[in-house]
Design a protein around this motif. Structure first.
Motif, PDB file in Angstrom:
ATOM      1  N   GLY A   1       0.920  -1.252   0.055  1.00 23.28           N
ATOM      2  CA  GLY A   1       0.002  -0.105   0.066  1.00 23.28           C
ATOM      3  C   GLY A   1       0.939   1.108  -0.119  1.00 23.28           C
ATOM      4  N   VAL A   2       0.357   2.210  -0.934  1.00 25.47           N
ATOM      5  CA  VAL A   2       1.213   3.316  -0.746  1.00 25.47           C
ATOM      6  C   VAL A   2       0.380   4.688  -0.824  1.00 25.47           C
ATOM      7  N   ALA A   3       0.986   5.782  -0.157  1.00 29.33           N
ATOM      8  CA  ALA A   3       0.501   6.809   0.045  1.00 29.33           C
ATOM      9  C   ALA A   3       0.199   7.781  -1.375  1.00 29.33           C
ATOM     10  N   ASP A   4       0.973   7.748  -2.317  1.00 29.27           N
ATOM     11  CA  ASP A   4       0.857   8.593  -3.453  1.00 29.27           C
ATOM     12  C   ASP A   4       1.191   7.685  -4.985  1.00 29.27           C
ATOM     13  N   LEU A   5      -0.024   7.189  -5.338  1.00 31.23           N
ATOM     14  CA  LEU A   5       0.295   6.058  -6.391  1.00 31.23           C
ATOM     15  C   LEU A   5       1.150   6.656  -7.525  1.00 31.23           C
ATOM     16  N   SER A   6       0.775   7.773  -8.055  1.00 30.83           N
ATOM     17  CA  SER A   6       1.364   8.374  -9.134  1.00 30.83           C
ATOM     18  C   SER A   6       3.151   8.298  -8.917  1.00 30.83           C
ATOM     19  N   ARG A   7       3.536   9.031  -7.720  1.00 33.54           N
ATOM     20  CA  ARG A   7       4.701   9.062  -7.349  1.00 33.54           C
ATOM     21  C   ARG A   7       5.456   7.497  -7.166  1.00 33.54           C
ATOM     22  N   SER A   8       4.573   6.534  -6.781  1.00 34.10           N
ATOM     23  CA  SER A   8       5.035   5.211  -6.674  1.00 34.10           C
ATOM     24  C   SER A   8       5.273   4.421  -7.979  1.00 34.10           C
ATOM     25  N   LEU A   9       4.185   4.840  -8.991  1.00 33.59           N
ATOM     26  CA  LEU A   9       4.339   4.167 -10.253  1.00 33.59           C
ATOM     27  C   LEU A   9       5.521   4.726 -10.901  1.00 33.59           C
ATOM     28  N   ALA A  10       5.958   6.049 -10.909  1.00 34.73           N
ATOM     29  CA  ALA A  10       7.134   6.544 -11.458  1.00 34.73           C
ATOM     30  C   ALA A  10       8.478   5.888 -10.875  1.00 34.73           C
TER      31      ALA A  10
ATOM     32  N   PRO B   1       7.775 -10.031 -14.713  1.00 39.74           N
ATOM     33  CA  PRO B   1       8.166 -10.781 -16.204  1.00 39.74           C
ATOM     34  C   PRO B   1       7.036 -10.793 -17.123  1.00 39.74           C
ATOM     35  N   GLY B   2       7.213 -10.238 -18.165  1.00 39.37           N
ATOM     36  CA  GLY B   2       6.241 -10.482 -19.383  1.00 39.37           C
ATOM     37  C   GLY B   2       4.820  -9.767 -18.658  1.00 39.37           C
ATOM     38  N   GLN B   3       3.811 -10.743 -18.853  1.00 33.81           N
ATOM     39  CA  GLN B   3       2.554 -10.486 -18.526  1.00 33.81           C
ATOM     40  C   GLN B   3       1.919 -11.159 -17.055  1.00 33.81           C
ATOM     41  N   ARG B   4       3.084 -11.570 -16.438  1.00 34.76           N
ATOM     42  CA  ARG B   4       2.834 -12.135 -14.987  1.00 34.76           C
ATOM     43  C   ARG B   4       2.996 -11.255 -13.986  1.00 34.76           C
ATOM     44  N   PRO B   5       1.741 -10.764 -13.418  1.00 33.53           N
ATOM     45  CA  PRO B   5       1.701  -9.621 -12.468  1.00 33.53           C
ATOM     46  C   PRO B   5       2.130 -10.504 -11.040  1.00 33.53           C
ATOM     47  N   MET B   6       3.377 -10.055 -10.447  1.00 27.92           N
ATOM     48  CA  MET B   6       3.829 -10.609  -9.058  1.00 27.92           C
ATOM     49  C   MET B   6       3.905  -9.679  -8.246  1.00 27.92           C
ATOM     50  N   PHE B   7       4.080  -8.417  -8.437  1.00 30.55           N
ATOM     51  CA  PHE B   7       4.212  -7.258  -7.549  1.00 30.55           C
ATOM     52  C   PHE B   7       3.239  -6.178  -7.883  1.00 30.55           C
ATOM     53  N   TRP B   8       2.534  -5.972  -6.580  1.00 25.62           N
ATOM     54  CA  TRP B   8       1.406  -5.019  -6.901  1.00 25.62           C
ATOM     55  C   TRP B   8       1.621  -3.813  -5.856  1.00 25.62           C
ATOM     56  N   ILE B   9       1.154  -2.764  -6.390  1.00 24.62           N
ATOM     57  CA  ILE B   9       1.178  -1.707  -5.494  1.00 24.62           C
ATOM     58  C   ILE B   9      -0.263  -0.953  -5.777  1.00 24.62           C
ATOM     59  N   ALA B  10      -0.834  -0.552  -4.712  1.00 26.94           N
ATOM     60  CA  ALA B  10      -2.114   0.128  -4.659  1.00 26.94           C
ATOM     61  C   ALA B  10      -2.188   1.174  -3.484  1.00 26.94           C
ATOM     62  N   HIS B  11      -2.909   2.277  -4.054  1.00 29.43           N
ATOM     63  CA  HIS B  11      -3.085   3.394  -3.137  1.00 29.43           C
ATOM     64  C   HIS B  11      -3.851   2.993  -1.706  1.00 29.43           C
ATOM     65  N   LYS B  12      -3.128   3.298  -0.461  1.00 28.76           N
ATOM     66  CA  LYS B  12      -3.420   2.818   0.621  1.00 28.76           C
ATOM     67  C   LYS B  12      -4.809   2.704   0.923  1.00 28.76           C
TER      68      LYS B  12
ATOM     69  N   LEU C   1      -5.049  -0.407 -13.033  1.00 33.20           N
ATOM     70  CA  LEU C   1      -6.468  -0.046 -12.889  1.00 33.20           C
ATOM     71  C   LEU C   1      -6.192   1.667 -12.088  1.00 33.20           C
ATOM     72  N   PRO C   2      -7.220   2.135 -12.084  1.00 30.21           N
ATOM     73  CA  PRO C   2      -7.080   3.609 -11.589  1.00 30.21           C
ATOM     74  C   PRO C   2      -6.369   3.592 -10.326  1.00 30.21           C
ATOM     75  N   HIS C   3      -6.352   2.631  -9.318  1.00 31.84           N
ATOM     76  CA  HIS C   3      -5.897   2.766  -7.844  1.00 31.84           C
ATOM     77  C   HIS C   3      -4.876   1.661  -7.633  1.00 31.84           C
ATOM     78  N   MET C   4      -4.580   0.877  -8.649  1.00 34.00           N
ATOM     79  CA  MET C   4      -3.429   0.105  -8.366  1.00 34.00           C
ATOM     80  C   MET C   4      -2.776  -0.469  -9.615  1.00 34.00           C
ATOM     81  N   ALA C   5      -1.681  -1.109  -9.550  1.00 32.02           N
ATOM     82  CA  ALA C   5      -1.045  -1.483 -10.861  1.00 32.02           C
ATOM     83  C   ALA C   5      -0.006  -2.902 -10.526  1.00 32.02           C
ATOM     84  N   ALA C   6       0.345  -3.559 -11.390  1.00 32.09           N
ATOM     85  CA  ALA C   6       0.994  -4.641 -11.050  1.00 32.09           C
ATOM     86  C   ALA C   6       2.023  -4.721 -12.020  1.00 32.09           C
ATOM     87  N   TYR C   7       3.276  -5.490 -11.590  1.00 29.64           N
ATOM     88  CA  TYR C   7       4.597  -5.677 -12.321  1.00 29.64           C
ATOM     89  C   TYR C   7       4.984  -6.996 -12.391  1.00 29.64           C
TER      90      TYR C   7
END
Length: 127
Positions: free
Chosen positions: A8-17, A42-53, A34-40
């Protein structure tokens, strides 16, 4: 061993950058958004997610002892991870270098991300 991990992150835009920059040298790309979360992953395999808290039922905070290590394919990738992290607002928590107390080829760098999570890139390959 694990399927995925979320922070969970405080500022999604900052964390995405930040994560776009530091994960690129490690061959992880943003593969889902998605508007409030994203995943990273290898390839198209989402393993690491960040989301607005606000997406969590209880506000997440970096826990004492929390440590997330990403595997790097080369020492150069560890160096690039570290440079990108510092350039994008991370706090140094251990510059790139050997940590022979783990094993002779343990080459790693440690940073605290903008929310205070301890993030590492590590390469286990010889030079």
């Amino acid at each position: 061993m694990f399927d995925h991990l979320s922070l969970g992150v405080a500022d999604l835009s900052r964390s995405l950058a930040f994560y776009d920059a530091i994960l690129a040298p490690l061959s992880f790309t943003r593969c889902f958004a998605l508007p409030h979360m994203a995943a990273y992953g290898p390839g198209q395999r989402p393993m690491f997610w960040i989301a607005h808290k606000a997406e969590f039922s209880t506000p997440p905070q970096p826990a004492i002892g929390f440590h997330l290590a990403f595997q790097a394919e080369s020492r150069q990738a560890v160096d690039e991870f570290y440079k990108a992290a510092i350039a994008h607002g991370a706090t140094d928590d251990g510059p790139p270098g050997l940590r022979p107390h783990y094993h002779p080829n343990y080459y790693a760098a440690f940073v605290l991300d903008p929310d205070g999570y301890r993030i590492e890139a590590v390469c286990h390959q010889p030079a």
